[in-house]
Design a protein around this motif. Structure first.
Motif, short mmCIF file in Angstrom:
data_model
loop_
_atom_site.label_atom_id
_atom_site.label_comp_id
_atom_site.label_asym_id
_atom_site.label_seq_id
_atom_site.Cartn_x
_atom_site.Cartn_y
_atom_site.Cartn_z
N LEU A 227 0.83 -1.21 0.00
CA LEU A 227 0.00 0.00 0.00
C LEU A 227 0.86 1.26 0.00
N THR A 228 1.96 1.24 0.72
CA THR A 228 2.87 2.38 0.74
C THR A 228 3.49 2.60 -0.64
N GLU A 229 3.89 1.54 -1.30
CA GLU A 229 4.47 1.66 -2.63
C GLU A 229 3.44 2.17 -3.64
N ARG A 230 2.22 1.70 -3.55
CA ARG A 230 1.17 2.19 -4.46
C ARG A 230 0.91 3.68 -4.25
N GLN B 33 3.02 5.86 -3.06
CA GLN B 33 4.20 6.57 -3.54
C GLN B 33 4.21 6.66 -5.06
N VAL B 34 3.83 5.61 -5.75
CA VAL B 34 3.76 5.63 -7.21
C VAL B 34 2.72 6.63 -7.68
N LEU C 266 5.14 14.27 -11.39
CA LEU C 266 5.71 14.30 -12.73
C LEU C 266 4.74 14.96 -13.72
N GLN C 267 3.46 14.71 -13.56
CA GLN C 267 2.46 15.34 -14.42
C GLN C 267 2.45 16.85 -14.21
#
Length: 125
Positions: free
Chosen positions: A32-35, A37-38, A45-46
């Motif tokens: 969940l933390t990685e999701r 962060q992504v 970036l957008q």
């Protein structure tokens, strides 16, 4: 071991289940933390891409027409960039950018254009 002792497997299985659920919950939390962060990285970036694209478009308009429009907006696929120019001070002309993404985030930035080179010379958030 004595033959009349009972209940050895229940505590063993209980300890193994607790250890399994502990590691499982740690892995779920990491996922969940990685999701998250992504997702945040893609939004950042957008935002950077839209800000850079807006600056490049205004730079191109400035180079072709010789002046910046006073106020305007640039529409993107997932957001809208509003900009407003201030009167020039010397050779520098300040442009205030406000990015409104469809996700609800708002980013404010400033760009300084040099009237001699007709390029952006400074950028700040």
């Amino acid at each position: 071991m004595k033959k009349h002792e009972k209940g050895f497997t229940y505590p063993l299985v209980l300890c193994l289940l607790i250890v399994f659920f502990l590691f499982f919950s740690l892995q779920v939390e990491r996922l969940l933390t990685e999701r998250k962060q992504v997702h945040e990285t893609s939004i950042i970036l957008q935002q950077e891409y839209y800000l850079l694209s807006s600056v490049k478009k205004l730079e191109m308009i400035y180079q072709t027409s010789g002046r910046l429009p006073g106020i305007g907006s640039i529409n993107f696929q997932k957001g809208k960039m509003d900009f407003q120019t201030d009167p020039p001070v010397g050779f520098l002309e300040k442009v205030a950018f406000t990015l409104h993404l469809d996700t609800g985030e708002t980013v404010v930035g400033k760009g300084y254009f040099d009237s001699r080179t007709k390029r952006i010379v400074k950028w700040s958030d």
